[in-house]
Structures are given as structure tokens and as C-alpha cells.
Design a protein around this motif. Structure first.
Motif, mmCIF file in Angstrom:
data_model
loop_
_atom_site.group_PDB
_atom_site.id
_atom_site.type_symbol
_atom_site.label_atom_id
_atom_site.label_comp_id
_atom_site.label_asym_id
_atom_site.label_seq_id
_atom_site.Cartn_x
_atom_site.Cartn_y
_atom_site.Cartn_z
ATOM 1 N N GLU A 131 0.824 -1.210 0.000
ATOM 2 C CA GLU A 131 0.000 0.000 0.000
ATOM 3 C C GLU A 131 0.861 1.264 0.000
ATOM 4 O O GLU A 131 0.485 2.268 -0.609
ATOM 5 C CB GLU A 131 -0.982 -0.052 1.167
ATOM 6 C CG GLU A 131 -2.018 -1.153 0.893
ATOM 7 C CD GLU A 131 -3.023 -1.363 2.006
ATOM 8 O OE1 GLU A 131 -4.012 -2.077 1.758
ATOM 9 O OE2 GLU A 131 -2.824 -0.839 3.118
ATOM 10 N N LEU A 132 2.009 1.216 0.660
ATOM 11 C CA LEU A 132 2.903 2.382 0.629
ATOM 12 C C LEU A 132 3.398 2.664 -0.788
ATOM 13 O O LEU A 132 3.754 3.786 -1.120
ATOM 14 C CB LEU A 132 4.095 2.173 1.574
ATOM 15 C CG LEU A 132 3.786 2.380 3.060
ATOM 16 C CD1 LEU A 132 4.935 1.881 3.930
ATOM 17 C CD2 LEU A 132 3.495 3.844 3.373
ATOM 18 N N ALA A 133 3.413 1.624 -1.626
ATOM 19 C CA ALA A 133 3.808 1.814 -3.029
ATOM 20 C C ALA A 133 2.608 2.178 -3.904
ATOM 21 O O ALA A 133 2.760 2.344 -5.116
ATOM 22 C CB ALA A 133 4.469 0.544 -3.548
ATOM 23 N N GLY A 134 1.417 2.260 -3.300
ATOM 24 C CA GLY A 134 0.215 2.603 -4.081
ATOM 25 C C GLY A 134 -0.455 1.397 -4.702
ATOM 26 O O GLY A 134 -1.414 1.528 -5.469
ATOM 27 N N GLY A 135 0.042 0.206 -4.403
ATOM 28 C CA GLY A 135 -0.532 -1.005 -4.981
ATOM 29 C C GLY A 135 -1.733 -1.510 -4.195
ATOM 30 O O GLY A 135 -2.042 -1.004 -3.112
ATOM 31 N N THR A 136 -2.399 -2.508 -4.766
ATOM 32 C CA THR A 136 -3.540 -3.144 -4.099
ATOM 33 C C THR A 136 -3.129 -4.559 -3.719
ATOM 34 O O THR A 136 -2.664 -5.320 -4.571
ATOM 35 C CB THR A 136 -4.748 -3.208 -5.058
ATOM 36 O OG1 THR A 136 -5.021 -1.883 -5.492
ATOM 37 C CG2 THR A 136 -5.971 -3.801 -4.373
ATOM 38 N N PHE A 137 -3.312 -4.889 -2.445
ATOM 39 C CA PHE A 137 -2.944 -6.214 -1.952
ATOM 40 C C PHE A 137 -4.136 -7.146 -2.144
ATOM 41 O O PHE A 137 -5.200 -6.911 -1.585
ATOM 42 C CB PHE A 137 -2.574 -6.097 -0.470
ATOM 43 C CG PHE A 137 -1.993 -7.343 0.141
ATOM 44 C CD1 PHE A 137 -0.648 -7.652 -0.028
ATOM 45 C CD2 PHE A 137 -2.785 -8.204 0.884
ATOM 46 C CE1 PHE A 137 -0.096 -8.804 0.547
ATOM 47 C CE2 PHE A 137 -2.251 -9.352 1.465
ATOM 48 C CZ PHE A 137 -0.899 -9.643 1.297
ATOM 49 N N VAL A 138 -3.957 -8.168 -2.968
ATOM 50 C CA VAL A 138 -5.064 -9.092 -3.278
ATOM 51 C C VAL A 138 -4.806 -10.406 -2.549
ATOM 52 O O VAL A 138 -3.785 -11.065 -2.771
ATOM 53 C CB VAL A 138 -5.142 -9.348 -4.796
ATOM 54 C CG1 VAL A 138 -6.227 -10.362 -5.117
ATOM 55 C CG2 VAL A 138 -5.375 -8.036 -5.545
ATOM 56 N N GLU A 139 -5.741 -10.769 -1.673
ATOM 57 C CA GLU A 139 -5.540 -11.978 -0.870
ATOM 58 C C GLU A 139 -6.070 -13.227 -1.558
ATOM 59 O O GLU A 139 -7.132 -13.192 -2.179
ATOM 60 C CB GLU A 139 -6.295 -11.850 0.449
ATOM 61 C CG GLU A 139 -5.796 -10.758 1.344
ATOM 62 C CD GLU A 139 -6.527 -10.772 2.688
ATOM 63 O OE1 GLU A 139 -6.640 -11.845 3.312
ATOM 64 O OE2 GLU A 139 -6.991 -9.696 3.095
ATOM 65 N N ILE A 140 -5.347 -14.325 -1.400
ATOM 66 C CA ILE A 140 -5.919 -15.650 -1.664
ATOM 67 C C ILE A 140 -6.123 -16.258 -0.281
ATOM 68 O O ILE A 140 -5.165 -16.695 0.358
ATOM 69 C CB ILE A 140 -4.958 -16.557 -2.464
ATOM 70 C CG1 ILE A 140 -4.496 -15.876 -3.744
ATOM 71 C CG2 ILE A 140 -5.617 -17.895 -2.761
ATOM 72 C CD1 ILE A 140 -3.505 -16.716 -4.560
ATOM 73 N N PRO A 141 -7.377 -16.245 0.204
ATOM 74 C CA PRO A 141 -7.576 -16.735 1.569
ATOM 75 C C PRO A 141 -7.386 -18.248 1.649
ATOM 76 O O PRO A 141 -7.820 -18.974 0.752
ATOM 77 C CB PRO A 141 -9.031 -16.363 1.885
ATOM 78 C CG PRO A 141 -9.534 -15.597 0.715
ATOM 79 C CD PRO A 141 -8.617 -15.806 -0.434
ATOM 80 N N THR A 142 -6.717 -18.698 2.691
ATOM 81 C CA THR A 142 -6.555 -20.139 2.920
ATOM 82 C C THR A 142 -7.041 -20.456 4.326
ATOM 83 O O THR A 142 -7.275 -19.539 5.123
ATOM 84 C CB THR A 142 -5.081 -20.575 2.818
ATOM 85 O OG1 THR A 142 -4.373 -20.023 3.942
ATOM 86 C CG2 THR A 142 -4.435 -20.118 1.522
ATOM 87 N N THR A 143 -7.151 -21.744 4.633
ATOM 88 C CA THR A 143 -7.554 -22.134 5.983
ATOM 89 C C THR A 143 -6.621 -23.218 6.505
ATOM 90 O O THR A 143 -5.832 -23.791 5.751
ATOM 91 C CB THR A 143 -8.986 -22.703 6.008
ATOM 92 O OG1 THR A 143 -9.001 -23.863 5.178
ATOM 93 C CG2 THR A 143 -10.013 -21.696 5.513
ATOM 94 N N ALA A 144 -6.790 -23.506 7.790
ATOM 95 C CA ALA A 144 -5.953 -24.518 8.431
ATOM 96 C C ALA A 144 -6.149 -25.894 7.792
ATOM 97 O O ALA A 144 -5.224 -26.714 7.786
ATOM 98 C CB ALA A 144 -6.270 -24.563 9.923
ATOM 99 N N ASP A 145 -7.350 -26.151 7.242
ATOM 100 C CA ASP A 145 -7.625 -27.478 6.656
ATOM 101 C C ASP A 145 -6.642 -27.827 5.546
ATOM 102 O O ASP A 145 -6.361 -28.985 5.288
ATOM 103 C CB ASP A 145 -9.035 -27.526 6.038
ATOM 104 C CG ASP A 145 -10.081 -27.267 7.081
ATOM 105 O OD1 ASP A 145 -9.764 -27.458 8.271
ATOM 106 O OD2 ASP A 145 -11.202 -26.858 6.715
#
Ligand code: PMP
Ligand code: GLU
Length: 406
Positions: free
Chosen positions: A138-152
Motif C-alpha cells: 500500500e505504501l507503493a500505491g498497490g492493491t494487496f489481493v488476498e488468496i484466503p486459505t484455511t488450516a484445513d
């Protein structure tokens, strides 16, 4: 006249939260200074001393007068040592020109992201992930896109999930294996499969944060994406002295990157910090060339603690946790405690409240998982970089306290 000037900070500074991992570390330090009996599973730093040989190399360099400015990306000898290390241990081919040595792996990451990301660019990463990646993007102006994962799935994302997350705006993917905070890692075949996906997207670069590369357990193998022909020209490999060499305070990290990126990082560094501290550079050479016994000694100790942690967490009521595979973290799901009341009368309405009540009522510090994103708000992180007796005592306190929740 009594005018008071109220300084204001930039939008950029105002928009960023402080690092929660460092905040917990500072709080534990302050509580200990106050004489409180605290067991700290918070800090992500080895409890060992830096190997004697590394210390001696730095002291010798100071005594020999190596106290002046050094070249921005590091001395030729240090860059050569990093290039040789990456070739020897990681099968990565890079010339010393492609190496930039910076003030900690954290600043290496910051420079790499600043060198590649423009406003509007997307950066894809599986979460939960370490607390500093998103703010850096975000400090670079970018967008952080998550790939959510789980413990399973041991917090590991599938190649299909990576494929689905990529868009025409994706400029960068970040991998961190073994993972902080999850303590899990991708097997070599999984790395290959993810890189196969990325190979079809030529504009997409890959940062491989390999700071925990030497700390892997159960005979597992670490594979560096930069060693794969399809990704060699697009991978930025980041590592450093902090974790494998128990040298967190030294602030030495390094990057191997495609030449254009390495040059951009070096240019930014020339305007920001000039270089790392001169006399850490000969110490870096000694660490990378001459300390494999020291590393293995620490790795074995962490491996034993990983097994101990796994068995002790197994006794906590209703808690699940993937077994630790690498790094020195476990990331248990403690959501069984939610909506309960602690012996001290606190309502546990989330991971933050859990960590707060645990610290106040038992003197055991853990990091709430919220800032690691994804499903992190159901988890807390424990670093097992502390002595076996403290691990036993701390885990016992947590188990007893959780049992007493009503
Ligand atoms: N990456 C990860 C995943 C980390 O956990 C850390 C820990 N501080 C770093 C990078 C940076 O470490 P350092 O700046 O101490 O080299
Ligand atoms: N990486 C370590 C941690 O996660 C050190 C603190 C930090 O840089 O975040 O605890």
C-alpha cells in the motif's frame, strides 16, 4: 501570544498501522522490565546468540578500520558470497551484479516492492501472511489481493487459486515458504505447480521471501522458485541473516533480482540508507561461507521444539493446529474460546481479546492473528524460539487458562 503548533503527519504515515508483531515484542520487554513474570511467545526472533565466528568477523572488520562508507549494494566480496550461496544452496544462478544487500530482509522487501509497483498494480499473496507485506504494497500505491486459505489445507493455496487471483492488473505475486505466521510450507511439487501457472503470465513477477529457508523440519525440502528455468528471469529472491544466523539486530538482508530490478533497488537505497553498516559485510561473508554447523545446531533445536509445541497444543481444549513444518511459528485456531468469559471477567470476543486477557491474567504473550489477514482473526501466533522449559510452562498456563473459561 501562546500559539501552539500541532504537527500533522502525511496521509501516507497516517494510513499505516504500526507492526503488531513488534508492538507485542515491545510490550513484553516493558513488562519484563517492570519485573513481571512473562513468557513471550510473541517475538519472531531466535533466542540463540549470533555464531561466534560471525561476531568475530565484524569485530575484526571494525578493528581493521572498515568504518567508512561502502558501495551502495554491498562490497564485491559480500555480493559474490551471496551469489555463491544462492548457487550452492538454492540452485539459483545470479551474478554478483544482481545482488543488493540491504538493512534487513524487511527493507529488501520494501525496496523490491517500491521498485516494481505503481499505483493501481495488484499484488497477489496467500493469507494469512506476515503483517508487513500489505502495508508495504500500500505504501507503493498497490492493491494487496488476498488468496484466503484455511488450516484445513495447512494454509497452502492451490495452483488453481493462484490462477483465479491473477488479473491483467497483477504485477507481482509474493510467496513466503516456510510461512510466518503459519509455520507450514509448500512441497517442491507444489512450488513447481504454482510457478507453472505464473509462467503463463509474462508480466507477473514473483518475490520469494526465503528468510526461513534453513529452518525446515521432518526432512522436508525447500525449493527456490528462482531455480526453475521458467521463473529464473522473473523471480526476486529475498533472504537475510536474521533468522538462520540468529542475527535479528544486525539488520542484514539480501536480494537476488533480475538486473533491472537490482539496479532500481540500489538506486532507491542510495537515496534512503546509502548501504548496510560497513562492518556487517565481512560478517555476512563468514556467515554464508563458514557457518553451516552453527545453522544446523539451531535448526535441530527448533525441530525438537516444534514437536514439543505440537504435542502440548494437542492438550488445549478444542484447539486445532496444523503441525509445524518450518520457520518457528504455530498458528492455532483458538476460536473455541470466543464468546466465553475468562476467570478475570473478560469477554473473549476475538483473537485480540484472547491475547489481551491471556497476557493480563497468565503473563503469557502471543500475537493475535487479525493483522495476518485471511482467517487470522480466529487464530493466534506463537513463536517457539524460546527454551524448552519456557515452552512447557507457557503452554501449561495457556491450557489451564483455556480450561477455566466459562
Ligand atoms: N519476512 C518474513 C516472513 C519475516 O518474518 C521477517 C521477520 N522479521 C522478515 C521478512 C524480515 O526479517 P529481517 O528484516 O529481520 O531480516
Ligand atoms: N518477523 C518477526 C515477527 O514476525 C519480527 C518482527 C517483524 O519484523 O515483524 O515477529
Amino acid at each position: 501570544m501562546n500559539t501552539q503548533i500541532i504537527p500533522s503527519v502525511s496521509h501516507r504515515a497516517a494510513s499505516i498501522k504500526p507492526s503488531s508483531t513488534l508492538a507485542i515484542t515491545a510490550r513484553v520487554r516493558a513488562m519484563k522490565a517492570d519485573g513481571r513474570d512473562v513468557i513471550g511467545f510473541g517475538a519472531g526472533e531466535p533466542d540463540f546468540g549470533t555464531p561466534d565466528r560471525v561476531v568475530a568477523a565484524a569485530m575484526e572488520a571494525i578493528q581493521n578500520g572498515m568504518t567508512r562508507y561502502v558501495p551502495v549494494p554491498g562490497t564485491p566480496e559480500a555480493r559474490e558470497a551471496v551469489s555463491a550461496k544462492l548457487h550452492r544452496d538454492n540452485d539459483i544462478t545470479c551474478s554478483p551484479d544482481q545482488v543488493v544487500i540491504s538493512n534487513g530482509g524487511k527493507f529488501s522487501l520494501y525496496l523490491a516492492i517500491q521498485s516494481m509497483i505503481d499505483p493501481g498494480d495488484e499484488v497477489v499473496m496467500a493469507t494469512p501472511a506476515w503483517v508487513s507485506y500489505k502495508p508495504m504494497v500500500e505504501l507503493a500505491g498497490g492493491t494487496f489481493v488476498e488468496i484466503p486459505t484455511t488450516a484445513d489445507s495447512d494454509f497452502l493455496a492451490t495452483p488453481e487459486a493462484y490462477a483465479a487471483a491473477l488479473t491483467p492488473k497483477t504485477r507481482l505475486v509474493i510467496l513466503n515458504s516456510p510461512s510466518n505466521p503459519c509455520g507450514t510450507m509448500y512441497e517442491p511439487d507444489a512450488i513447481r505447480a504454482i510457478c507453472d501457472v505464473l509462467a503463463g503470465h509474462e508480466r507477473v513477477m514473483l518475490i520469494s521471501d526465503e528468510i526461513y529457508e534453513r529452518l525446515v523440519y521432518g526432512g522436508r525440502a525447500h525449493l527456490s522458485p528462482g531455480s526453475l528455468p521458467s521463473m529464473a528471469d522473473r523471480t526476486i529472491t529475498i533472504n537475510g541473516l536474521s533468522k538462520a544466523f540468529a542475527a535479528t539486530g544486525w539488520r542484514v538482508g539480501y536480494t537476488a533480482a533480475p538486473l533491472q530490478i537490482a539496479k532500481a533497488m540500489s538506486k532507491l537505497q542510495s537515496q534512503m540508507t546509502s548501504s548496510v553498516t560497513s562492518f556487517t559485510l565481512p560478517a555476512l561473508v563468514t556467515a554464508l561461507m563458514d557457518c553451516s554447523d552453527d545453522i544446523e545446531h539451531m535448526r535441530k533445536a527448533f525441530e525438537e521444539r516444534a514437536a514439543l509445541m505440537e504435542s502440548l497444543i494437542g492438550t488445549w481444549p478444542g484447539v486445532t493446529c496444523p503441525p509445524p513444518m518450518g520457520a518457528f511459528y504455530v498458528f492455532p485456531d483458538i476460536s473455541t474460546a470466543f464468546q466465553k468469559t475468562s476467570p478475570g471477567g473478560r469477554t473473549i470476543d476475538g483473537a485480540g481479546a484472547f491475547a489481551e486477557a491471556l497476557l493480563e491474567e497468565t503473563g503469557v504473550a502471543v500475537v493475535p492473528g487479525d493483522d495476518f489477514l485471511g482467517c487470522g482473526s480466529r487464530h493466534v501466533r506463537l513463536s517457539f524460539a524460546l527454551e524448552e522449559s519456557a515452552i512447557r510452562a507457557g503452554c501449561e498456563r495457556i491450557g489451564a487458562w483455556m480450561t477455566s473459561l466459562s
